[in-house]
Design an enzyme around this catalytic site. Structure first.
Site, mmCIF file in Angstrom:
data_model
loop_
_atom_site.group_PDB
_atom_site.id
_atom_site.type_symbol
_atom_site.label_atom_id
_atom_site.label_comp_id
_atom_site.label_asym_id
_atom_site.label_seq_id
_atom_site.Cartn_x
_atom_site.Cartn_y
_atom_site.Cartn_z
ATOM 1 N N SER A 1 35.894 45.903 44.116
ATOM 2 C CA SER A 1 37.539 46.187 43.006
ATOM 3 C C SER A 1 37.912 46.409 41.089
ATOM 4 O O SER A 1 38.211 46.761 40.392
ATOM 5 C CB SER A 1 38.722 46.073 43.656
ATOM 6 O OG SER A 1 39.090 44.390 43.431
ATOM 7 N N SER B 1 34.542 41.114 45.272
ATOM 8 C CA SER B 1 34.977 42.454 44.002
ATOM 9 C C SER B 1 34.850 42.472 42.377
ATOM 10 O O SER B 1 35.400 42.903 41.653
ATOM 11 C CB SER B 1 37.107 42.435 44.119
ATOM 12 O OG SER B 1 37.388 43.430 45.137
ATOM 13 N N LYS C 1 41.806 41.760 34.803
ATOM 14 C CA LYS C 1 42.295 43.242 35.566
ATOM 15 C C LYS C 1 43.739 43.261 35.906
ATOM 16 O O LYS C 1 45.025 42.452 35.634
ATOM 17 C CB LYS C 1 42.153 42.369 37.275
ATOM 18 C CG LYS C 1 41.533 43.462 38.664
ATOM 19 C CD LYS C 1 40.919 42.611 39.108
ATOM 20 C CE LYS C 1 40.905 43.630 40.832
ATOM 21 N NZ LYS C 1 40.230 43.255 41.411
#
Lengths: 489, 96
Positions: free
Chosen positions: A154, A178, A79
Site C-alpha cells: 500500500s 506494504s 505516507k
C-alpha cells in the site's frame, strides 16, 4: 551534481558543513515534485510552506554553530497514514478527507529532532489495504518506470517518490508487505523492521499485531540511517520493545563471510515468474561470491500464510476501524435521523469497497459461531508459521526469497478479483506474522524494463545482519544507480 | 462455504455498515470465494497448539495512571463533524 542525485547522508553532511543550505535542497526537491509528480502522482499533499520553514530553521541552527542532526536538511516523504501535526492526514480515505492531525507521530517527532524536512504526504491504498494504490479514494499512483503499471502498495506513493527522486527518503508502513512489495515494484530499498522496534504511536492503525513503520531509500546506507533515527522504545506504544538501538552503519561494511542464508523450497515453486526466479538465482550467485553460504530450508506452513493473514488482519482492522463513527472526526452522513443510522450511513459513505470488504471479512471471522473456526484457528496456525521460522533460524542467519511472485502488473489488471490481489502478497506476509525484519532491494529488471526485487529476512532484532547482506549485494551490483525517467513504456 | 443474504445482512449490522442490495450481493459472492480459499487451514492440525495474538517479547506493560492536561482543545474539536461549544454534538441517544 544535481541536488536530487545526492544520497540522504550526503545531503546531511553537506548541510552540516554549510556546503549547501537545507533551503536549497528543499527547493530542489520541490521543483522536482512540481515537474514530475503530475505524471507519477505520488503525493496527496506537498507541504511546501512548512517544508521551507523547517529547512530555514535547520540552516539557522547550523549557522549558530549547533550540532546538525543526522538527517539535517534531508527531505522525507511521509505516507499519509502517519500524523504530522497541523497537516491533513487522510489514509487516502473519504472518511478522513478533512482530518487535520493535532499531534506528531513518534517517528515524526524523532525525525524533526534529527533535522529532517517533511516534504509531503504520499498516496496509499485506503487505510493501507491493498497492493497497488488502486484502492486510494483519490487517485492511483503510477510506477515511475512505466506509468501504465502499478507502483505496488500500500505504500506506493512513498516508493514511487523515492524511485523518481522526488525525495531521498520516505516512510512507509508494512502490515503484510506494504513497504517491501512497492519497493520491489519501483526498484528501491524498503524495509519492515522487527515488530516492536519502531513506535506505532501516531500511525493510524490497520492491524495492530502486524503493523510496523519502516524506511524507503534508494540505497542501503540511507535506509539504515533512517531506521537508526526512527527506531527505539516509546512509552506511548506499549508494544514497542525497550532495548537499545544499535548503530547500523558498521554493519554495512561487515561483509557476509560466515553468514549462512536459507533458501525456503516453498518459495521457489510453481507460480513464480521465470524472470523473477532467474534474477533471484543470479543474486544468490553474487552473494556466494561475496562469501555467503547457502542452505536449502523448509517453511512447511507457507501455504497457510495468505489465509492466516486475511483472517487476522481484517479481524484486527474491523475492530480498529470501529472508531470511525462520525462523532469526533471524519465524515458524517447529514441525512441520518438516529445515532445507529449515523454510524451505518457515515461508514457506508466514508469507506471504499476494499475497506468495506475487509471490515465484513473481519467481523464475520470474529462473530459468534465462526470465531473458533476462523479467528482462533488462524491464530493457532500463526504459531505454526512462527515455529517454522524459529526452527529455520536454528540453522541459518538469514532467509533469501523473491519479494513478489511477479513484477508490477498493469493498472486495472487485478481490481475485479480480490482473492488474486491478495495472493500477490504471498512472499511478504509470513514475515509480519512472525514479526521478523524484512528488506527488499532491487535485483534486476524484467524484459519489459520493470524492476525485480530480492527479499532478505532476518531473525527478530537481526537488522544488522540483514543490512550486512544487503550492503554486500548492493556493492557487487549497480541496480540502483540509474533512476527512471517517469514515462509511458 | 455457502453464505446467505441473511448472513451478510447480519454481519453488516454488526459492523455498522449500511450496504446497498447490489453491494450486498457482490460482497456475498466475494466473501464466499475468499472463505472457501481459507478452508486450506483445515489441513493443518492445531490440536494443542496455543494461539499467537502478537509476537512482541512482552507481557503486560504498565504505566502510572496520571492525569495529563491537553492544552490545545480547539485542535481536537476542529475535526468534529458537528459541535456545540466544547462538546461533540450527536443525535439524541436517550429518549427523555
Amino acid at each position: 551534481m544535481n541536488l536530487h542525485e545526492l544520497s540522504a547522508r550526503q545531503i546531511a553532511e553537506q548541510v552540516g558543513a554549510r556546503k549547501v543550505s537545507a533551503e536549497e535542497v528543499t527547493n530542489a526537491f520541490l521543483a522536482r515534485i512540481a515537474a514530475w509528480d503530475p505524471r507519477v502522482k505520488a503525493f496527496l499533499s506537498v507541504l511546501k510552506d512548512t517544508a521551507v520553514a523547517q529547512a530555514r530553521a535547520v540552516d539557522e541552527q547550523v549557522r549558530r554553530g549547533e550540532k546538525a542532526g543526522p538527517l539535517a536538511g534531508v527531505p522525507v516523504a511521509v505516507k499519509d497514514n502517519m500524523c504530522v501535526r497541523g497537516t491533513r492526514t487522510t489514509c487516502s480515505s473519504k472518511i478522513l478527507e478533512n482530518f487535520t492531525a493535532n499531534y506528531d507521530a513518534t517517528v515524526i517527532a524523532k525525525l524533526r529532532a534529527a533535522g529532517a524536512v517533511f516534504i509531503g504526504k504520499t498516496n496509499l491504498d485506503e487505510f493501507a489495504m491493498g497492493s497497488s494504490t488502486e484502492n486510494s479514494a483519490f487517485f492511483t499512483t503510477r510506477n515511475p518506470w512505466n506509468t501504465d503499471y502499478i507502483p505496488g502498495g500500500s505504500s506506493g506513493g512513498s516508493a514511487a517518490a523515492v524511485a523518481a527522486r522526488l525525495a531521498p527518503l520516505a516512510l512507509g508502513s508494512d502490515t503484510g508487505g506494504s513497504i517491501r512489495q512497492p519497493a520491489t515494484c519501483c526498484g528501491v530499498v524498503g524495509m519492515k523492521p522487527t515488530y516492536g522496534l519502531v513506535s506505532r504511536f501516531g500511525l493510524i492503525a490497520f492491524a495492530s499485531s502486524l503493523d510496523q513503520i519502516g524506511p524507503f531509500a534508494w540505497n542501503i546506507a540511507d535506509a539504515a540511517a533512517l531506521l537508526g533515527v526512527i527506531a527505539g522504545h516509546d512509552p506511548h506504544d506499549s508494544t514497542s520493545v525497550n532495548r537499545s538501538v544499535p548503530d547500523y552503519l558498521p554493519a554495512l561494511t561487515a561483509g557476509v563471510k560466515g553468514l549462512t542464508a536459507g533458501l525456503p523450497e516453498e518459495y521457489f515453486r510453481g507460480g513464480l515468474d521465470p524472470e523473477v526466479e532467474r534474477a533471484v538465482e543470479e543474486s544468490i550467485r553474487v552473494l556466494e561470491k561475496a562469501g555467503m553460504r547457502f542452505e536449502k530450508i523448509s517453511l512447511p506452513h507457507t501455504d497457510a500464510a495468505v489465509s492466516v493473514y486475511y483472517i487476522l488482519a481484517p479481524s484486527e482492522a474491523s475492530a480498529n476501524l470501529a472508531r470511525f463513527d462520525g462523532v469526533r472526526y471524519g465524515t458524517r452522513a447529514p441525512e441520518a435521523t438516529t445515532l445507529l443510522e449515523q454510524y451505518e450511513l457515515s461508514r457506508a459513505r466514508g469507506f471504499g469497497p476494499e475497506v468495506k470488504r475487509r471490515i465484513m471479512l473481519g467481523t464475520y471471522a470474529l462473530s459468534s459461531g465462526y470465531y473458533d473456526a476462523y479467528y482462533l484457528k488462524a491464530q493457532k496456525v500463526r504459531t505454526l508459521i512462527k515455529r517454522d521460522f524459529d526452527d529455520a533460524f536454528q540453522k541459518v542467519d538469514l532467509i533469501l526469497t523473491p519479494t513478489a511472485p511477479t513484477p508490477a502488473f498493469r493498472i486495472g489488471e487485478r481490481t475485479d478479483d480480490p482473492l488474486r490481489m491478495y495472493l500477490s502478497d504471498i512472499f511478504t506476509i509470513s514475515c509480519n506474522l512472525a514479526g521478523l525484519p524484512g528488506l527488499s532491494m532491487p535485483c534486476g529488471f524484467s524484459s519489459k524494463g520493470l524492476p525485480l526485487g530480492l527479499q532478505i529476512l532476518g531473525k527478530p532484532f537481526g537488522e544488522e545482519q540483514v543490512f550486512s547482506a544487503a550492503a554486500a549485494y548492493e556493492q557487487a551490483t549497480d541496480w540502483n544507480r540509474i533512476p527512471p525517467e517517469p514515462s509511458r513504456g | 462455504m455457502a453464505l446467505t443474504e441473511k448472513d451478510v445482512k447480519h454481519v453488516a449490522r454488526l459492523a455498522r455498515l449500511s450496504l446497498s442490495d447490489e453491494e450486498r450481493e457482490r460482497l456475498r459472492g466475494q466473501l464466499e470465494r475468499i472463505l472457501d480459499y481459507m478452508k486450506n487451514l483445515e489441513k493443518h492440525a492445531t490440536g494443542d497448539v496455543p494461539p499467537t495474538s502478537h509476537v512482541a517479547p512482552l507481557s503486560n506493560v504498565w504505566r502510572p495512571d496520571e492525569v495529563r492536561r491537553w492544552e490545545d482543545v480547539e485542535s481536537i474539536l476542529a475535526n468534529a463533524p458537528e459541535r456545540e461549544n466544547s462538546y461533540f454534538k450527536v443525535k439524541k441517544v436517550i429518549e427523555p
